[in-house]
Design an enzyme around this catalytic site. Sequence first.
Site, PDB file in Angstrom:
ATOM      1  N   LEU A 241       0.858  -1.180   0.000  1.00 24.65           N
ATOM      2  CA  LEU A 241       0.000   0.000   0.000  1.00 24.65           C
ATOM      3  C   LEU A 241       0.896   1.232   0.000  1.00 24.65           C
ATOM      4  O   LEU A 241       2.077   1.149   0.327  1.00 24.65           O
ATOM      5  CB  LEU A 241      -0.899   0.007   1.243  1.00 24.65           C
ATOM      6  CG  LEU A 241      -1.893  -1.138   1.351  1.00 24.65           C
ATOM      7  CD1 LEU A 241      -2.533  -1.161   2.737  1.00 24.65           C
ATOM      8  CD2 LEU A 241      -2.968  -1.026   0.272  1.00 24.65           C
ATOM      9  N   SER A 242       0.321   2.378  -0.329  1.00 24.74           N
ATOM     10  CA  SER A 242       1.162   3.574  -0.385  1.00 24.74           C
ATOM     11  C   SER A 242       1.810   3.855   0.963  1.00 24.74           C
ATOM     12  O   SER A 242       2.930   4.377   1.016  1.00 24.74           O
ATOM     13  CB  SER A 242       0.358   4.781  -0.859  1.00 24.74           C
ATOM     14  OG  SER A 242      -0.695   5.073   0.028  1.00 24.74           O
ATOM     15  N   GLU A 243       1.125   3.530   2.069  1.00 26.45           N
ATOM     16  CA  GLU A 243       1.727   3.717   3.387  1.00 26.45           C
ATOM     17  C   GLU A 243       1.305   2.608   4.342  1.00 26.45           C
ATOM     18  O   GLU A 243       0.155   2.160   4.323  1.00 26.45           O
ATOM     19  CB  GLU A 243       1.300   5.050   4.026  1.00 26.45           C
ATOM     20  CG  GLU A 243       1.629   6.278   3.217  1.00 26.45           C
ATOM     21  CD  GLU A 243       3.098   6.616   3.202  1.00 26.45           C
ATOM     22  OE1 GLU A 243       3.870   6.049   4.009  1.00 26.45           O
ATOM     23  OE2 GLU A 243       3.483   7.465   2.368  1.00 26.45           O
ATOM     24  N   THR A 244       2.247   2.199   5.172  1.00 28.20           N
ATOM     25  CA  THR A 244       1.972   1.389   6.361  1.00 28.20           C
ATOM     26  C   THR A 244       2.421   2.205   7.562  1.00 28.20           C
ATOM     27  O   THR A 244       3.558   2.680   7.604  1.00 28.20           O
ATOM     28  CB  THR A 244       2.713   0.053   6.318  1.00 28.20           C
ATOM     29  OG1 THR A 244       2.217  -0.737   5.223  1.00 28.20           O
ATOM     30  CG2 THR A 244       2.516  -0.719   7.614  1.00 28.20           C
TER      31      THR A 244
END
Length: 262
Positions: free
Chosen positions: A44-47
Amino acid sequence: MQLEIFQVDAFSAEPFGGNPAAVIPLDHWLPDAVLQRIAEENNLSETAYFVRNGEAFDLRWFTPTVEVDLCGHATLASAYVLFEHLNEPAQVLRFNTRSGELRVTRQADGLLAMDFPARQPEVQPVPAGLLQALGLRQALAVYRSDDYVVVVDDPGLLDTLTPDFVALAGFDVRGIAVTAAGRGFDFVTRWFGPRVGVNEDPVTGSAHTSLAPIWAQRLGKQSLECEQGGARKGQLRCVLPGNGRVIISGRAALFMRGTVYL
């Protein structure tokens, strides 16, 4: 080792909108290499990861390839998990981050309001090759902060963008935002970040720390209704209280809750 994981759609009242982020609460910090591998696996774009630290939380964000200094949608997602699923009783959450202390307030209307430092982008000449890499012929202005912000005159142009992501990755900025006024909002935006491993981010809260000051000045307004995204979109409210900060508000929805096995 087992870790609880939440996948949250931030800046959307319903699943399948806004920007998805993974949120993993931790009792203590794991090695950075492990945090990065989990983010890579999540893709995902961010964790986001957080650890309680007294009455506050230490918060970090990872794309699939790097740790970043600031992320809005994963901060919103983390606050949503704490408020709605981990029964955090406080009305205001304090996060210690690489960008200083960030606060998120639970508002009466259900919005989560993030208090972020505002950035003051500077107008500069159009960098060579930037418009071509975006598939644009012209721009009203180009600003620079940690992103390039390209202002165009027609919100319809955002739908037709065909970026060359390899070329965009060659620019020495975190990402590139293309933005315009209109379409039922004060402004709309798309954001591309191939240099940090995210070709397109549906909704980038941190980019609005630059976008909101730009549009507040251009429109003469301190409260702005915003939308970001291409095929997938999310909505934000940005307020500039005049103290060097920007209040970025939105909703969130839980998509998935599960377990990471290490």
